[in-house]
Structure formats: C-alpha cells, structure tokens
Design a protein around this motif. Structure first.
Motif, short mmCIF file in Angstrom:
data_model
loop_
_atom_site.label_atom_id
_atom_site.label_comp_id
_atom_site.label_asym_id
_atom_site.label_seq_id
_atom_site.Cartn_x
_atom_site.Cartn_y
_atom_site.Cartn_z
N ASN A 74 0.84 -1.19 0.00
CA ASN A 74 0.00 0.00 0.00
C ASN A 74 0.88 1.24 0.00
O ASN A 74 1.94 1.27 0.64
CB ASN A 74 -0.90 0.05 1.24
N ASN A 90 -2.77 4.05 -3.17
CA ASN A 90 -2.50 3.08 -4.24
C ASN A 90 -2.23 1.73 -3.61
O ASN A 90 -1.52 1.64 -2.61
CB ASN A 90 -1.30 3.53 -5.08
N HIS A 91 -2.79 0.69 -4.20
CA HIS A 91 -2.76 -0.64 -3.59
C HIS A 91 -2.53 -1.70 -4.66
O HIS A 91 -3.13 -1.66 -5.73
CB HIS A 91 -4.11 -0.89 -2.88
N PHE A 92 -1.64 -2.64 -4.37
CA PHE A 92 -1.49 -3.84 -5.19
C PHE A 92 -1.45 -5.04 -4.26
O PHE A 92 -0.73 -5.04 -3.26
CB PHE A 92 -0.20 -3.80 -6.02
N GLN A 114 -4.99 -11.03 -8.70
CA GLN A 114 -4.19 -9.84 -8.38
C GLN A 114 -5.11 -8.62 -8.52
O GLN A 114 -5.91 -8.54 -9.46
CB GLN A 114 -2.99 -9.70 -9.32
N LEU A 116 -5.57 -4.27 -8.25
CA LEU A 116 -5.08 -2.89 -8.19
C LEU A 116 -6.18 -1.98 -7.67
O LEU A 116 -7.34 -2.09 -8.12
CB LEU A 116 -4.65 -2.41 -9.58
N LYS A 117 -5.84 -1.10 -6.75
CA LYS A 117 -6.79 -0.09 -6.25
C LYS A 117 -6.10 1.27 -6.26
O LYS A 117 -4.94 1.39 -5.83
CB LYS A 117 -7.26 -0.41 -4.83
N ASN A 118 -6.82 2.29 -6.73
CA ASN A 118 -6.33 3.66 -6.71
C ASN A 118 -7.47 4.57 -6.30
O ASN A 118 -8.59 4.44 -6.83
CB ASN A 118 -5.81 4.08 -8.09
N THR A 139 -11.25 -0.02 -8.40
CA THR A 139 -10.69 -1.36 -8.20
C THR A 139 -10.65 -2.10 -9.53
O THR A 139 -11.66 -2.15 -10.25
CB THR A 139 -11.53 -2.15 -7.19
N LYS A 140 -9.49 -2.69 -9.85
CA LYS A 140 -9.31 -3.43 -11.09
C LYS A 140 -8.76 -4.81 -10.78
O LYS A 140 -7.75 -4.96 -10.09
CB LYS A 140 -8.33 -2.68 -12.00
N LEU A 142 -6.89 -8.05 -12.11
CA LEU A 142 -5.96 -8.34 -13.20
C LEU A 142 -6.18 -9.73 -13.79
O LEU A 142 -5.82 -9.97 -14.93
CB LEU A 142 -4.52 -8.18 -12.71
N GLN A 149 -13.95 -4.64 -13.07
CA GLN A 149 -13.58 -3.45 -12.32
C GLN A 149 -14.84 -2.80 -11.76
O GLN A 149 -15.95 -3.04 -12.24
CB GLN A 149 -12.83 -2.46 -13.22
#
Length: 200
Positions: A74, A90-92, A114, A116-118, A139-140, A142, A149
């Motif tokens: 994060n 930002n988050h992975f 996996q 991704l969040k922004n 939220t996406k 992968l 999303q």
C-alpha cells in the motif's frame, strides 16, 4: 520507531445466505514505513506499507470453505492544506487459495487473483475529536473475475475516544461509522459499516 510501525488486523466475519451460515477469521500484518514523515514545516506525508496475511472461511450448511493467503503493498501520499487533508492511496495485492482437507473432505477456494486499487480521500476535521471524510476508489482485477472493475464511493464520520483532545500524537481509540457503495457494469452493492481502531 518514529518511522517504522506494525499494524495488526484480526477480521471476524459472519454471513447468512438464504439461511446458510458462513463464518470467517483472519490475520493480517503490515509494516508501515514513513518515507516522508509528518512535519510542522512540510505539508507532505508519504507512507509505504508492505503487508501479508491469511483468511479462513467455512460453512457447514454449504459444505464449503477454504484458506486464502494474500500479500502486497500500500502507498499513502497526503497533503495537508490546514483545514483539510487530501490523500491518494495506491494498492497492489495478490490472493492465492490454499486447499485444505478436513475429515476426508477437500476444500479448494480456487482463487488466484491480483488486484489494483487507486483512490482519493478528503479528510475534514471538526473540533478536536471529530473527523469527516469522503472518498472514491477504483478497483481493477488483473485476472479473470465476474466483475472486471468497479468504483467505490462513500463517506464516514469518526470520533476519537481517549486521550487529551489537543494531544499531538493522537493516541487512543477511534470509532467510525460510514456508508459506501460499489458500482460497476450491471453491478451495485451498498454497505454500512461500523468499526473501531486503537493507536498505542
């Protein structure tokens, strides 16, 4: 230390799906590192937090369950404007299912994802103990998912319980009450949440 901390998360979950009960328990650990610490002469703040953990869920009624392990990073970048604070998060994260066997029955969540969040959040303090915030997060997923999303929009109000109201280190307990909604293609889910946090 002044720059490195430890976060502990112990989520407990209960769901009732058409009469079928499901329970969950987890453990998460995070190590926040203040790359740019808060300072009186600078409005900027930046923190990176590597994290990892696991969650177990099960339902006797549905004869299902499993164990999920996760890990990721994060990032929090914030700018203090005096009367309010604007933050970018930002988050992975990676999530993997771990098969388990109980009494001859094998449970496999079949998860390999996996995420991704922004997002952006606006915090507005009111007085010494109250804070209001609104936020929006994208939220996406992968890997393949039912919803590729979605966006989360919400807000919450928080109140600091203990400690002196003007204490600079803000130690003590917090209560928060919030409303938020997840919105995607042909998908909408509204939620209310209540929680507490403690800083030592």
């Amino acid at each position: 230390t002044e720059r490195v901390g430890l976060n502990l998360d112990l989520p407990l979950n209960y769901l009732d799906i058409d009469g079928a009960k499901a329970f969950g328990v987890g453990l998460g650990l995070g190590v926040p590192v203040k790359v740019i610490p808060r300072a009186k002469d600078s409005p900027w703040y930046w923190q990176l937090t590597p994290f990892g953990g696991a969650n177990a869920t099960g339902s006797k009624d549905m004869l299902s369950g499993g164990l999920l392990a996760n890990g990721g990073m994060n990032s929090l970048l914030a700018h203090d404007f005096g009367s309010f604070t604007l933050s970018m998060g930002n988050h992975f994260s990676m999530h993997e299912g771990i098969p388990i066997t109980v009494s001859g029955y094998k449970f496999d969540p079949g998860v390999s994802q996996q995420i991704l969040k922004n997002g952006l959040k606006l915090d507005v303090p009111v007085g010494k103990r109250w804070v209001f915030d609104v936020y929006a997060v994208h939220t996406k997923f992968l890997a393949s998912a039912a919803v590729d999303q979605y966006f989360t929009v919400g807000g919450e109000v928080g109140y600091r319980l203990l400690g002196k109201a003007d204490a600079p280190n803000k130690k003590g307990g917090y209560l928060k009450l919030g409303l938020y909604a997840d919105v995607g293609d042909n998908y909408t889910s509204a939620h209310a949440q209540f929680g507490s946090g403690w800083k030592f």
